[in-house]
Design a protein around this motif. Sequence first.
Motif, short mmCIF file in Angstrom:
data_model
loop_
_atom_site.label_atom_id
_atom_site.label_comp_id
_atom_site.label_asym_id
_atom_site.label_seq_id
_atom_site.Cartn_x
_atom_site.Cartn_y
_atom_site.Cartn_z
N GLY A 233 0.78 -1.24 0.00
CA GLY A 233 0.00 0.00 0.00
C GLY A 233 0.81 1.28 0.00
O GLY A 233 0.42 2.27 0.63
N VAL A 234 1.92 1.31 -0.71
CA VAL A 234 2.65 2.59 -0.84
C VAL A 234 1.84 3.49 -1.79
O VAL A 234 1.48 3.06 -2.88
N PRO A 235 1.54 4.71 -1.38
CA PRO A 235 0.66 5.58 -2.20
C PRO A 235 1.42 6.18 -3.38
O PRO A 235 1.79 7.35 -3.38
N LEU A 236 1.63 5.36 -4.39
CA LEU A 236 2.45 5.82 -5.52
C LEU A 236 1.67 6.72 -6.47
O LEU A 236 2.23 7.59 -7.12
N LYS A 237 0.36 6.49 -6.54
CA LYS A 237 -0.44 7.24 -7.50
C LYS A 237 -0.36 8.75 -7.20
O LYS A 237 -0.16 9.56 -8.09
N VAL A 238 -0.46 9.10 -5.93
CA VAL A 238 -0.49 10.52 -5.58
C VAL A 238 0.88 11.15 -5.88
O VAL A 238 0.97 12.30 -6.33
N LEU A 239 1.94 10.37 -5.70
CA LEU A 239 3.28 10.89 -6.00
C LEU A 239 3.40 11.18 -7.50
O LEU A 239 3.84 12.26 -7.92
N ASN A 240 2.98 10.21 -8.30
CA ASN A 240 3.07 10.40 -9.75
C ASN A 240 2.12 11.48 -10.25
O ASN A 240 2.43 12.21 -11.18
N ARG A 241 0.96 11.57 -9.60
CA ARG A 241 0.00 12.61 -10.01
C ARG A 241 0.55 14.00 -9.67
O ARG A 241 0.36 14.95 -10.43
N LYS A 242 1.24 14.10 -8.55
CA LYS A 242 1.86 15.38 -8.19
C LYS A 242 2.91 15.77 -9.24
O LYS A 242 2.96 16.91 -9.70
N MET A 243 3.72 14.80 -9.65
CA MET A 243 4.73 15.07 -10.68
C MET A 243 4.05 15.49 -11.98
O MET A 243 4.51 16.40 -12.68
N ALA A 244 2.96 14.81 -12.32
CA ALA A 244 2.25 15.13 -13.57
C ALA A 244 1.72 16.56 -13.53
O ALA A 244 1.77 17.28 -14.53
N ARG A 245 1.25 16.99 -12.36
CA ARG A 245 0.74 18.37 -12.23
C ARG A 245 1.87 19.37 -12.43
O ARG A 245 1.70 20.42 -13.03
N GLU A 246 3.05 19.04 -11.88
CA GLU A 246 4.19 19.94 -12.05
C GLU A 246 4.53 20.13 -13.53
O GLU A 246 4.73 21.24 -14.00
N VAL A 247 4.57 19.00 -14.24
CA VAL A 247 4.91 19.08 -15.66
C VAL A 247 3.83 19.85 -16.42
O VAL A 247 4.12 20.68 -17.27
N GLU A 248 2.59 19.59 -16.05
CA GLU A 248 1.50 20.28 -16.76
C GLU A 248 1.55 21.78 -16.49
O GLU A 248 1.39 22.58 -17.41
N SER A 249 1.84 22.16 -15.23
CA SER A 249 1.86 23.59 -14.94
C SER A 249 3.06 24.27 -15.59
O SER A 249 3.00 25.42 -15.99
N MET A 250 4.17 23.54 -15.71
CA MET A 250 5.36 24.17 -16.30
C MET A 250 5.29 24.21 -17.82
O MET A 250 5.67 25.19 -18.44
N PHE A 251 4.85 23.12 -18.41
CA PHE A 251 4.96 23.01 -19.87
C PHE A 251 3.61 22.84 -20.57
O PHE A 251 3.56 22.70 -21.78
#
Lengths: 282, 667
Positions: A233-251
């Motif tokens: 149960g490591v919450p990986l989805k939220v980590l990857n979703r956070k990264m995805a938001r960073e990329v979306e906001s930057m680029f």
Amino acid sequence: MIDSIRETAGRWLGDGTIDAFVGFRRREDGSVVPTRIRKAADARRLVFGDGCVHNLMSYVDLGGEEKIGLLLKGCDGRALVQLMIEGEIERERVKVLGVVCPGLSSDGVLEPKCEACRVNAPPVYDELVATDGVEPWEREPSLDDVAAIESKPHPDRAAHFASEFDRCVRCYACRDVCPLCYCEECVTEKARPQWVEETIKPSSNFYWHLIRAYHLAGRCVECGECDRSCPVGVPLKVLNRKMAREVESMFGYVPGVDPEATPVLLEFKEDEEHLLCPGGVT
Amino acid sequence: MRKVGVFVCHCGTNIAAMVDVAKVVEESRDLPEVVFATDYQFTCSAPGQDQIKDAIREHNLDGVVVAACSPRMHEPTFRNAVAGAGLNPYLVEMANIREHDSWVATDRDEATRKAVDLVRMKVKKVAKLEPLEEIRLPVTKKALVIGGGVAGIQAALDIANTGIDVLLVEKEPSIGGHMAQYDKTFPTLDCASCILTPRMVEAAQHPRITLHTYSEVAEVSGFVGDFEVKIRMRARSIDLEKCTGCGDCLEKCPVKVPSEFDAGLADRGAVYRPFPQAVPNVPVIDREHCTYFLKDGKCGICQKICPTDAIDYSGDDEIITEKVGAIVVATGFHFFDAAKYTEYGYGAYPDVISWLQYERLTNASGPTGGKLKRLSDGKEPETIVFIHCVGSRDPSKGFPYCSRICCMATAKHAVIARSKLPNAQIFSFYIDIRAAGKGYEEFVRRAIENEDVQFIKGRPARVLSKNGKLIVRSENAFTGRPMEVDADLVVLTNGAQAQDDAPELALILGIGYDQYGFYTELHPKLRPVETNRAGIFLAGMCQGPKDIPESVSQASAAAAKALQILSKGELAREPQVAEVNAMRCTGCMDCREVCFYTAIEEDEFMRRKVAKVNPGVCQGCGACVAHCPDGALEMKIFNDEQIHAEITGLFAVPSAGAAGGGGAARE
């Protein structure tokens, strides 16, 4: 709906359009599992509905030569598009039977991965199976899980993830189930030099998950399979979703949506706003 | 285990004043790989290099660390030294304890500790280095010179005179450049045309030079010794072979366009040659203004009267592909647009003119036959004012640099004015007089003392027009007071600017340029004509403002550099190139997208597509290595294992005995 899935898969296998079809079947205990069939006659066993959570793109051998038919939901379809963008698969190699996904539930509760859904039908398909009462849509998914992380101060976030990563057993299910984790030789397997220690301990666990998060930045299609497959149960989805938001906001880039897009890290604008100072990082 | 020798350089006091060199030597001796360590005042000198060679022979070294300066300058020096002792030259590493340490440190103990760390990192890396062989590549014995001004002509002639073929590409219909427009040249006042036109003819008639005028470089691929160049030859519409240069068409063309060559002081036709001595002497048809092209085939007069049937309206631009071994860039400059100084009224008042207009007005072959007169009423000016630094040394206009040639040009202009108008009053407003050059200061003194030109230190604030006079308002820095001059003619000495399309060409060539668009030399002192791309050299104004003698000298220097390549049958290339580990490659081919040098090809491995590096084309920039999502690309001499060895080397053994609390940070 199931009838048209069976009909199409059977037809493709029957006329030799494809060598194999990947879909779902029900086991005797009632659970639903992915299945690969090679005979048209087996198409009658295919099912679709609650329980069909798996991303079937994980079962495509990217280097193979077989022509494969696939039953793809919206999230699975985004993985296909991203793999096409990255030059890992030719569109011609797969026949896509898209489904307009109604959202999947388990015991009457919507699957966690469906809450992050951005598009309920695959962006590319050869034939599309309709679901009664569901129109194909695209939406801005809920970001409640990401917002909850962002509301914490930085040290608390680090502490939170450190404690979550701490119980990782390094089984690499997250990596192996991920359709976008396709390196021929994973950084964890490299021996000369060995960048990542293989033993389970907090520092190397942390290092492994950060490497994976960075490698998926601008590529993860948020299908949630890593999260679902993790035995501890490591919450990986939220980590990857956070990264995805960073990329979306930057680029302004969302992976796996536009098959004509250029991978975000492969594009360079001379007047790149975030070249030197990544703005928008919170 | 490798047997490594460590050589610590004092660099005079550059390093030794801040780093305890003896201690660095002593500590490196403790490393298991190190069998010999010593120091010397200047390791790059002959005795310093001998020290390395002797140690290699005596101690059987198979790895060398030189702790000295940045590898930029002396890595080749030490590679050669090591090779001289029979060791593979790629088994040497430099620890930069000067730029990265002594020059930036303020504490001797800290600096010493850092030097020890840097040396230890390099010792660990050297232990992982592999011997490499140079890559040998054939050379195409042909040069491309871009730009047919005085610099380009000089470079082309210098190369061609050694018997090597040259392509000389010029954007305009004729070679000659700005120098062909000038009246006279400073400080000797010899006529510009008289010294330039014979050179133009020599270049055109040279059996080794192929001239492509009205042409531009569209694409450059390949690498030093073997470039492939695409040249766009604009449709001239006049057959170079058939045309005799009789000029009948020029007379009859009904179109009038301001002549670029005469700085707008005269008109030319749509069919034109820039000036009578143009080389080649064959006109072009300017399709943007020609009636035939603008009005669907109406007109056609030039074709009707051409006695040799040389005019052909049907041809299109043509792209030719050529192979060359070296390229000289001599694309020149353009003059700052004086209209940007609205306070001086250029464009608003007809008697405020630019440098180039003044040249054409005083030139015997110019539109007035050399008669210096006002454009407004044709009268001879009684008072002339020259204003320096229009578009130079003016940060507010975005041009803080000195254009370098204007002080002398203005002195020349003033002396010419005096020779034509013995009774005129001549003023020259300047910020400083910059006359550093052979005979230059003497020439300025002559203008002041013998030719009665009044040089006034001050930057004019405004030029106004009043009752047919131009009022020049300025400060006078000597008196500290404002002053006014009632002038009949004001000449703005507008500065030199990089060509507008310089950045575009830089992208085509893959060379660097500065914030003003001037091309960047590889080293400001020691490599002034080389660029960051091997085999491409710079000459003349495209690299920065310079006068004719400097441009010509630089052209000869660029030619000599090009000949260093072209005179050889093959070139040795350093083997620091990228390499694909096909086992790891997933064949996404992103590396091909990021490769500037088109060095990545497709290959097959275990029945799947993988990337492959062409080592002859790869320049070792590392872009693909940094990008590769799968870590399948590695750079020789900088591979993961070597870098990992450096990093673990840094953290392996905390250097003992040094002052400061650095120990805690390095657990």
